[in-house]
Design a protein around this motif. Sequence first.
Motif, PDB file in Angstrom:
ATOM      1  N   LYS A  58       0.835  -1.187   0.000  1.00 63.53           N
ATOM      2  CA  LYS A  58       0.000   0.000   0.000  1.00 63.53           C
ATOM      3  C   LYS A  58       0.873   1.242   0.000  1.00 63.53           C
ATOM      4  O   LYS A  58       1.757   1.396   0.851  1.00 63.53           O
ATOM      5  N   GLY A  59       0.641   2.120  -0.980  1.00 60.82           N
ATOM      6  CA  GLY A  59       1.392   3.364  -1.061  1.00 60.82           C
ATOM      7  C   GLY A  59       2.696   3.260  -1.813  1.00 60.82           C
ATOM      8  O   GLY A  59       3.461   4.223  -1.842  1.00 60.82           O
ATOM      9  N   GLU A  60       2.967   2.117  -2.459  1.00 63.93           N
ATOM     10  CA  GLU A  60       4.253   1.961  -3.146  1.00 63.93           C
ATOM     11  C   GLU A  60       4.388   2.941  -4.311  1.00 63.93           C
ATOM     12  O   GLU A  60       5.502   3.329  -4.666  1.00 63.93           O
ATOM     13  N   GLU A  61       3.269   3.357  -4.915  1.00 66.19           N
ATOM     14  CA  GLU A  61       3.322   4.333  -5.995  1.00 66.19           C
ATOM     15  C   GLU A  61       2.923   5.726  -5.514  1.00 66.19           C
ATOM     16  O   GLU A  61       3.511   6.716  -5.910  1.00 66.19           O
ATOM     17  N   SER A  62       1.908   5.797  -4.666  1.00 62.84           N
ATOM     18  CA  SER A  62       1.365   7.090  -4.243  1.00 62.84           C
ATOM     19  C   SER A  62       2.106   7.704  -3.064  1.00 62.84           C
ATOM     20  O   SER A  62       2.031   8.917  -2.840  1.00 62.84           O
ATOM     21  N   GLY A  63       2.784   6.876  -2.277  1.00 66.50           N
ATOM     22  CA  GLY A  63       3.407   7.360  -1.053  1.00 66.50           C
ATOM     23  C   GLY A  63       2.461   7.336   0.139  1.00 66.50           C
ATOM     24  O   GLY A  63       2.858   7.687   1.253  1.00 66.50           O
ATOM     25  N   HIS A  64       1.216   6.895  -0.080  1.00 64.18           N
ATOM     26  CA  HIS A  64       0.219   6.859   0.987  1.00 64.18           C
ATOM     27  C   HIS A  64       0.307   5.538   1.751  1.00 64.18           C
ATOM     28  O   HIS A  64      -0.610   4.710   1.722  1.00 64.18           O
ATOM     29  N   VAL A  65       1.417   5.359   2.427  1.00 59.33           N
ATOM     30  CA  VAL A  65       1.682   4.102   3.124  1.00 59.33           C
ATOM     31  C   VAL A  65       0.880   4.017   4.420  1.00 59.33           C
ATOM     32  O   VAL A  65       0.383   5.017   4.941  1.00 59.33           O
ATOM     33  N   GLN A  66       0.762   2.798   4.920  1.00 59.54           N
ATOM     34  CA  GLN A  66       0.057   2.543   6.174  1.00 59.54           C
ATOM     35  C   GLN A  66       1.021   1.909   7.165  1.00 59.54           C
ATOM     36  O   GLN A  66       1.539   0.819   6.925  1.00 59.54           O
ATOM     37  N   GLU A  67       1.265   2.605   8.266  1.00 58.70           N
ATOM     38  CA  GLU A  67       2.135   2.087   9.323  1.00 58.70           C
ATOM     39  C   GLU A  67       1.301   1.245  10.282  1.00 58.70           C
ATOM     40  O   GLU A  67       0.344   1.727  10.882  1.00 58.70           O
ATOM     41  N   VAL A  68       1.655  -0.019  10.395  1.00 53.92           N
ATOM     42  CA  VAL A  68       0.867  -0.948  11.198  1.00 53.92           C
ATOM     43  C   VAL A  68       1.066  -0.685  12.683  1.00 53.92           C
ATOM     44  O   VAL A  68       2.190  -0.597  13.178  1.00 53.92           O
ATOM     45  N   LYS A  69      -0.061  -0.562  13.392  1.00 52.66           N
ATOM     46  CA  LYS A  69      -0.027  -0.346  14.830  1.00 52.66           C
ATOM     47  C   LYS A  69      -0.472  -1.584  15.603  1.00 52.66           C
ATOM     48  O   LYS A  69       0.031  -1.854  16.699  1.00 52.66           O
ATOM     49  N   GLU A  70      -1.400  -2.331  15.031  1.00 52.43           N
ATOM     50  CA  GLU A  70      -1.936  -3.491  15.741  1.00 52.43           C
ATOM     51  C   GLU A  70      -2.621  -4.424  14.758  1.00 52.43           C
ATOM     52  O   GLU A  70      -3.278  -3.970  13.817  1.00 52.43           O
ATOM     53  N   ILE A  71      -2.451  -5.733  14.942  1.00 52.67           N
ATOM     54  CA  ILE A  71      -3.123  -6.725  14.099  1.00 52.67           C
ATOM     55  C   ILE A  71      -3.854  -7.715  15.005  1.00 52.67           C
ATOM     56  O   ILE A  71      -3.273  -8.256  15.945  1.00 52.67           O
ATOM     57  N   SER A  72      -5.118  -7.934  14.704  1.00 53.81           N
ATOM     58  CA  SER A  72      -5.890  -8.945  15.428  1.00 53.81           C
ATOM     59  C   SER A  72      -6.685  -9.760  14.422  1.00 53.81           C
ATOM     60  O   SER A  72      -6.794  -9.390  13.249  1.00 53.81           O
ATOM     61  N   PHE A  73      -7.221 -10.893  14.878  1.00 54.76           N
ATOM     62  CA  PHE A  73      -8.036 -11.715  13.981  1.00 54.76           C
ATOM     63  C   PHE A  73      -9.331 -12.109  14.683  1.00 54.76           C
ATOM     64  O   PHE A  73      -9.434 -12.047  15.914  1.00 54.76           O
ATOM     65  N   ASP A  74     -10.328 -12.485  13.890  1.00 57.22           N
ATOM     66  CA  ASP A  74     -11.650 -12.722  14.444  1.00 57.22           C
ATOM     67  C   ASP A  74     -11.767 -14.111  15.075  1.00 57.22           C
ATOM     68  O   ASP A  74     -10.809 -14.906  15.059  1.00 57.22           O
ATOM     69  N   CYS A  75     -12.960 -14.401  15.608  1.00 55.15           N
ATOM     70  CA  CYS A  75     -13.181 -15.639  16.354  1.00 55.15           C
ATOM     71  C   CYS A  75     -13.081 -16.888  15.489  1.00 55.15           C
ATOM     72  O   CYS A  75     -12.811 -17.981  15.987  1.00 55.15           O
ATOM     73  N   ASP A  76     -13.290 -16.737  14.171  1.00 59.45           N
ATOM     74  CA  ASP A  76     -13.193 -17.877  13.257  1.00 59.45           C
ATOM     75  C   ASP A  76     -11.812 -18.015  12.629  1.00 59.45           C
ATOM     76  O   ASP A  76     -11.590 -18.889  11.785  1.00 59.45           O
ATOM     77  N   ASN A  77     -10.921 -17.115  12.988  1.00 59.56           N
ATOM     78  CA  ASN A  77      -9.539 -17.137  12.475  1.00 59.56           C
ATOM     79  C   ASN A  77      -9.453 -16.954  10.954  1.00 59.56           C
ATOM     80  O   ASN A  77      -8.469 -17.371  10.340  1.00 59.56           O
ATOM     81  N   ASP A  78     -10.479 -16.335  10.353  1.00 61.15           N
ATOM     82  CA  ASP A  78     -10.457 -16.219   8.898  1.00 61.15           C
ATOM     83  C   ASP A  78     -10.588 -14.781   8.413  1.00 61.15           C
ATOM     84  O   ASP A  78     -10.913 -14.523   7.246  1.00 61.15           O
ATOM     85  N   CYS A  79     -10.332 -13.820   9.292  1.00 56.46           N
ATOM     86  CA  CYS A  79     -10.385 -12.408   8.904  1.00 56.46           C
ATOM     87  C   CYS A  79      -9.470 -11.610   9.816  1.00 56.46           C
ATOM     88  O   CYS A  79      -9.421 -11.859  11.032  1.00 56.46           O
ATOM     89  N   LEU A  80      -8.737 -10.660   9.238  1.00 55.25           N
ATOM     90  CA  LEU A  80      -7.823  -9.817  10.018  1.00 55.25           C
ATOM     91  C   LEU A  80      -8.383  -8.417  10.194  1.00 55.25           C
ATOM     92  O   LEU A  80      -9.076  -7.890   9.317  1.00 55.25           O
TER      93      LEU A  80
END
Length: 216
Positions: A58-80
Amino acid sequence: MIDNLKFDEKGLLPAIIQDFENGQVLMLAYMNKESLARTLESGKTWFYSRSRQKLWQKGEESGHVQEVKEISFDCDNDCLLIKVAQTGVACHTGHYSCFYRTLDGKEVESPIFDLSAVYGAAGGGPGILYELYDIILERREKMPEGSYTAYLFNKGLDKILKKVGEENAEVIIAAKNRDKAELVYETSDLLYHLLVLLVEQGVSLSEVFSELKSRR
């Protein structure tokens, strides 16, 4: 953690991207194990493009990068759920969030990044440049039959440079004629061909904007 996730039959799972500070949902994209691993390693979001079948940052061309602060996943383990600090805007249209329209057609905008307040509601914003740049990138990659952009890339640098020169001359003529409508039209043509040239030369819009900022 990755081993606990349930990727689908294509090795993908959806990732919801959320603004870390205000909780606004910014976008939805897909990840595979490799893009998730790169995200964890770099601290910036990486995804898998289903249409292009390749990894992209994300942002590799535009420069609009996203700095990750936190990652979690749902109760079914199939969505971040990935909370980020967003640089610029998340959507290639120039909106802060990709979710800027309601089902009844009303357009809404984030109060923290309202481009209409800067550029005027009717005039839009710089997002169209990023959108057009991405389209040109796609045309160069897929080279669809009948595409003028693909035709330019097929003809090569000399043809692209010739068109830039021609459109530049048309802008000059329009300005000399003091024809505002003609000037807008010809400037649009020039900007398009300049974007084609930038893509051909491997120059991103963020590099151009950074140069302009340094001159401010």
